[in-house]
Design a protein around this motif. Structure first.
Motif, PDB file in Angstrom:
ATOM      1  N   PRO A 225      -5.908  -4.332  -1.147  1.00  9.25           N
ATOM      2  CA  PRO A 225      -6.129  -3.251  -2.111  1.00  9.25           C
ATOM      3  C   PRO A 225      -5.552  -1.920  -1.661  1.00  9.25           C
ATOM      4  CG  PRO A 225      -8.095  -3.582  -0.826  1.00  9.25           C
ATOM      5  CD  PRO A 225      -7.118  -4.637  -0.374  1.00  9.25           C
ATOM      6  N   TYR A 226      -5.013  -1.854  -0.422  1.00 10.11           N
ATOM      7  CA  TYR A 226      -4.543  -0.589   0.124  1.00 10.11           C
ATOM      8  C   TYR A 226      -3.099  -0.305  -0.286  1.00 10.11           C
ATOM      9  CZ  TYR A 226      -8.710  -0.887   3.009  1.00 10.11           C
ATOM     10  OH  TYR A 226     -10.016  -0.991   3.430  1.00 10.11           O
ATOM     11  N   LYS A 227      -2.785   0.954  -0.443  1.00 13.31           N
ATOM     12  CA  LYS A 227      -1.460   1.364  -0.887  1.00 13.31           C
ATOM     13  C   LYS A 227      -0.396   1.006   0.152  1.00 13.31           C
ATOM     14  CE  LYS A 227      -2.341   4.980  -4.261  1.00 13.31           C
ATOM     15  NZ  LYS A 227      -2.019   6.347  -4.699  1.00 13.31           N
ATOM     16  N   PRO A 228       0.858   0.833  -0.309  1.00 18.56           N
ATOM     17  CA  PRO A 228       1.949   0.548   0.631  1.00 18.56           C
ATOM     18  C   PRO A 228       2.093   1.657   1.665  1.00 18.56           C
ATOM     19  CG  PRO A 228       2.624   0.163  -1.636  1.00 18.56           C
ATOM     20  CD  PRO A 228       1.293   0.822  -1.714  1.00 18.56           C
ATOM     21  N   ASP A 229       2.578   1.276   2.834  1.00 15.29           N
ATOM     22  CA  ASP A 229       2.801   2.180   3.962  1.00 15.29           C
ATOM     23  C   ASP A 229       1.509   2.651   4.620  1.00 15.29           C
ATOM     24  OD1 ASP A 229       5.581   2.036   3.555  1.00 15.29           O
ATOM     25  OD2 ASP A 229       5.492   3.658   2.071  1.00 15.29           O
ATOM     26  N   SER A 230       0.354   2.121   4.196  1.00  9.51           N
ATOM     27  CA  SER A 230      -0.886   2.416   4.894  1.00  9.51           C
ATOM     28  C   SER A 230      -1.101   1.367   5.985  1.00  9.51           C
ATOM     29  CB  SER A 230      -2.069   2.416   3.924  1.00  9.51           C
ATOM     30  OG  SER A 230      -2.292   1.119   3.410  1.00  9.51           O
ATOM     31  N   GLU A 231      -1.977   1.661   6.931  1.00  9.43           N
ATOM     32  CA  GLU A 231      -2.181   0.756   8.062  1.00  9.43           C
ATOM     33  C   GLU A 231      -2.716  -0.603   7.632  1.00  9.43           C
ATOM     34  OE1 GLU A 231      -3.025   3.368  11.996  1.00  9.43           O
ATOM     35  OE2 GLU A 231      -4.661   3.280  10.529  1.00  9.43           O
ATOM     36  N   ASN A 232      -3.447  -0.637   6.527  1.00 10.67           N
ATOM     37  CA  ASN A 232      -4.029  -1.898   6.059  1.00 10.67           C
ATOM     38  C   ASN A 232      -3.357  -2.416   4.793  1.00 10.67           C
ATOM     39  OD1 ASN A 232      -6.056  -2.493   8.012  1.00 10.67           O
ATOM     40  ND2 ASN A 232      -7.321  -0.843   7.189  1.00 10.67           N
ATOM     41  N   GLU A 233      -2.074  -2.102   4.638  1.00 15.92           N
ATOM     42  CA  GLU A 233      -1.388  -2.538   3.427  1.00 15.92           C
ATOM     43  C   GLU A 233      -1.276  -4.062   3.336  1.00 15.92           C
ATOM     44  OE1 GLU A 233       2.812  -2.012   2.942  1.00 15.92           O
ATOM     45  OE2 GLU A 233       3.091  -1.507   5.061  1.00 15.92           O
TER      46      GLU A 233
ATOM     47  N   MET B 236     -10.285  10.329  -3.143  1.00 17.45           N
ATOM     48  CA  MET B 236      -9.909   9.484  -2.009  1.00 17.45           C
ATOM     49  C   MET B 236      -9.646   8.051  -2.454  1.00 17.45           C
ATOM     50  SD  MET B 236     -12.489  10.833   0.989  1.00 17.45           S
ATOM     51  CE  MET B 236     -11.919   9.599   2.147  1.00 17.45           C
ATOM     52  N   ILE B 237     -10.427   7.553  -3.404  1.00 18.09           N
ATOM     53  CA  ILE B 237     -10.194   6.206  -3.936  1.00 18.09           C
ATOM     54  C   ILE B 237      -8.802   6.101  -4.538  1.00 18.09           C
ATOM     55  CG2 ILE B 237     -10.848   4.649  -5.815  1.00 18.09           C
ATOM     56  CD1 ILE B 237     -13.764   5.375  -5.222  1.00 18.09           C
ATOM     57  N   GLN B 238      -8.424   7.086  -5.345  1.00 13.78           N
ATOM     58  CA  GLN B 238      -7.105   7.054  -5.986  1.00 13.78           C
ATOM     59  C   GLN B 238      -5.979   7.188  -4.970  1.00 13.78           C
ATOM     60  OE1 GLN B 238      -6.950   9.240  -9.965  1.00 13.78           O
ATOM     61  NE2 GLN B 238      -8.899   9.994  -9.168  1.00 13.78           N
ATOM     62  N   ASP B 239      -6.228   7.937  -3.885  1.00 14.58           N
ATOM     63  CA  ASP B 239      -5.199   8.129  -2.862  1.00 14.58           C
ATOM     64  C   ASP B 239      -5.074   6.945  -1.922  1.00 14.58           C
ATOM     65  OD1 ASP B 239      -4.696  10.642  -3.880  1.00 14.58           O
ATOM     66  OD2 ASP B 239      -5.978  11.681  -2.433  1.00 14.58           O
ATOM     67  N   THR B 240      -6.111   6.117  -1.840  1.00 12.60           N
ATOM     68  CA  THR B 240      -6.151   5.037  -0.849  1.00 12.60           C
ATOM     69  C   THR B 240      -5.826   3.670  -1.433  1.00 12.60           C
ATOM     70  OG1 THR B 240      -7.855   6.256   0.379  1.00 12.60           O
ATOM     71  CG2 THR B 240      -7.600   3.904   0.887  1.00 12.60           C
ATOM     72  N   TYR B 241      -6.307   3.379  -2.633  1.00 14.64           N
ATOM     73  CA  TYR B 241      -6.227   2.023  -3.179  1.00 14.64           C
ATOM     74  C   TYR B 241      -5.174   1.909  -4.276  1.00 14.64           C
ATOM     75  CZ  TYR B 241     -10.614   1.435  -0.658  1.00 14.64           C
ATOM     76  OH  TYR B 241     -11.571   1.383   0.326  1.00 14.64           O
ATOM     77  N   ARG B 242      -4.872   0.672  -4.641  1.00 13.45           N
ATOM     78  CA  ARG B 242      -3.826   0.381  -5.617  1.00 13.45           C
ATOM     79  C   ARG B 242      -4.221  -0.827  -6.458  1.00 13.45           C
ATOM     80  NH1 ARG B 242       0.824  -2.864  -2.071  1.00 13.45           N
ATOM     81  NH2 ARG B 242      -0.621  -4.200  -0.925  1.00 13.45           N
ATOM     82  N   ALA B 243      -3.405  -1.093  -7.465  1.00 11.97           N
ATOM     83  CA  ALA B 243      -3.547  -2.332  -8.240  1.00 11.97           C
ATOM     84  C   ALA B 243      -2.946  -3.479  -7.441  1.00 11.97           C
ATOM     85  CB  ALA B 243      -2.848  -2.189  -9.582  1.00 11.97           C
ATOM     86  N   THR B 244      -3.556  -4.644  -7.558  1.00 15.05           N
ATOM     87  CA  THR B 244      -3.051  -5.799  -6.814  1.00 15.05           C
ATOM     88  C   THR B 244      -3.285  -7.073  -7.601  1.00 15.05           C
ATOM     89  OG1 THR B 244      -3.047  -6.848  -4.630  1.00 15.05           O
ATOM     90  CG2 THR B 244      -5.188  -6.285  -5.564  1.00 15.05           C
TER      91      THR B 244
END
Length: 495
Positions: free
Chosen positions: A427-435, A393-401
């Protein structure tokens, strides 16, 4: 009577039951926002190429080499946080105060007298890296006729069973004592007579008002042990052993009220969460001054390796009982907190910095920080819990920033005037609600500097927006807006 098989099943499924909370915890304990001395705070934390300030030892350890005198500093801090939520076309506001120690540090300088090695320095002290104090109210009313799945926490109990999906077919004695069993014992859900443990709720919460309050407290702090030096007033180097601790406590109160045929019904679900952890990290950095005007800095942070302990305890009340229902074991004895031990590994960080020094009149500095939040990881500790689901879930949710910090200072004799800006990317991936759920900080401050004494005042205002769901399956979510105000005073002496 509950059997011990219940608890074996619960233990096997514990990691999936806690995944959502773990995801938030990993991010909370990884992020560091600007804190420390008043000068550091007022200049946006942009000290990677400047040094000479105790808090810089937590970011670029080479900053210790800039000190030319032994230095002692102390920074009391006042926090004033306001929170606003928008939920179901209703706005709620509240605030909280907190006083703490933002920084306490000592740097010892030893003049080497040995050619190009001008001085060797050692520093020890404490810095507050992040604060979690917030009081967040969320309140709204569901319109009558809204029958979507998840509009009540009933649905969470009925269809998100912690022992494996839909409740139907599960003996009440096998329900999770910290979750669905509480709702059963409070008569909020019940078995349907004449069925093989099919369930229904005792109430029809259409048009219910919902109130959800989060009362958060705690901090992330670091004790630093730093060694560094100064080579020919051109090259500065340093290394820090950081011993970090996190302390986080929250009380989440979720209440639903509604009226049906002139009868008033309600239930309240309270969750107490307490997390404490201790970890270590290593940081190294360098500063280079090719010409008097220009300073360049670079720092590298290894991951922080935490040993963590979570304690969860839930209770429930309803219109049908006149006491708080608490978790019980197979013999009806009350259970204590549900305790989970685990390890948390945070990502590595890289910081690149550039600074301009205009003689003794002004300073300007910019820090660039890279961190990959998808590299956070949970590991097993003192149990057989499998965290594969959480890590996926961490890998699917977060990104490098990237994080940026910009600061400046202008001096007029013994007086200094400062300002800064910092942006911490979402920290959230693009196209997510908290991007776009990053943090932005505006700061300012003043200071008085004498040969053996200095006194600084700093202020920072941090803005943050995000979408928050009251519980799993809740369909609408609340929009949260937080303003964190930090007032810092630093007293320092040099000798």
């Amino acid at each position: 009577m509950k059997t011990r098989v219940t608890y074996i099943v619960l233990l096997m499924l514990l990691s999936s039951a806690l995944s959502a909370q773990n995801l938030v915890d990993a991010l909370r304990f990884t992020q560091s926002l600007n804190g420390g001395t008043a000068r550091f705070v007022s200049m946006g934390g942009a000290f990677g190429a400047l040094g000479g300030d105790f808090t810089s030892l937590s970011y670029n350890p080479a900053g210790i080499g800039v000190f030319q005198k032994t230095d002692f500093s102390f920074s009391p801090t006042l926090l004033y946080n306001t929170s606003t939520s928008d939920f179901l076309e209703n706005t709620s506001k509240d605030f909280s105060y907190q006083f703490n120690v933002g920084q306490l540090g000592f740097v010892s300088t030893l003049k080497s007298g040995n050619g190009n090695i001008k001085n060797i320095n050692f520093g020890i002290g404490y810095s507050n890296l992040n604060d979690y104090n917030q009081l967040i109210p969320i309140e709204g009313t569901r319109p009558a006729g809204d029958n979507r799945m998840g509009i009540s926490m009933f649905d969470y109990f009925m269809y998100n069973d912690h022992v494996g999906g839909d409740l139907d077919g599960t003996d009440p004695e096998f329900l999770d004592p910290y979750w669905e069993r509480l709702a059963f014992d409070a008569y909020v859900i019940d078995t349907i007579p004449g069925t093989n443990f099919d369930y229904d709720d005792n109430l029809l919460p259409l048009g219910a008002s919902q109130k959800h309050v989060l009362d958060n407290k705690g901090r992330k702090s670091e004790w630093v042990f730093t060694f560094g030096g100064n080579y020919a007033h051109k090259f500065y180097f340093g290394a820090t052993l950081g011993l970090q601790s996190v302390s986080y406590e929250t009380i989440i109160d979720h209440t639903e009220n509604w009226v049906e045929n002139d009868n008033h019904y309600n239930f309240s679900f309270r969750r107490n969460i307490s997390t404490h952890g201790f970890g270590y990290t290593f940081k190294a950095g360098a500063l280079f001054k090719p010409i008097e005007l220009l300073r360049l800095g670079a720092a590298f942070h290894l991951p922080t390796f935490y040993n963590m302990k979570d304690e969860y305890f839930n209770t429930m009340t309803s219109s049908f009982v006149n006491y708080a229902v608490e978790p019980t074991d197979e013999n009806g004895n009350e259970l204590g907190p549900d305790i989970v031990h685990y390890k948390l590994i945070t990502p590595m960080k890289f910081i690149g910095s550039v600074g301009l020094q205009f003689k003794k009149f002004a300073l300007l500095s910019l820090d660039y920080e890279f961190v990959d939040y998808s590299a956070m990881r949970f590991r097993e500790r003192k149990s057989d819990i499998d965290f594969d689901a959480d890590n996926s879930m961490i890998q699917d949710t977060y990104r490098a920033t990237q994080n940026l910090r910009l600061g400046g200072e202008v001096r007029f004799g013994t007086f200094a005037f400062r300002g800064g800006y910092a942006h911490f990317g979402s920290p959230y991936k693009p196209d997510s609600e908290n991007e776009k759920a990053g943090y932005s900080t505006l700061s300012a401050g003043i200071g008085i500097r004498e040969n053996a004494f200095y006194f600084d005042l700093g202020y920072a205002r941090t803005l943050h927006e995000e979408r928050y769901y009251l519980y799993e399956m809740e369909p609408d979510g609340a929009f949260l807006n937080s303003n964190r105000n930090k007032f810092v005073a630093t007293v320092g002496i040099r000798f």
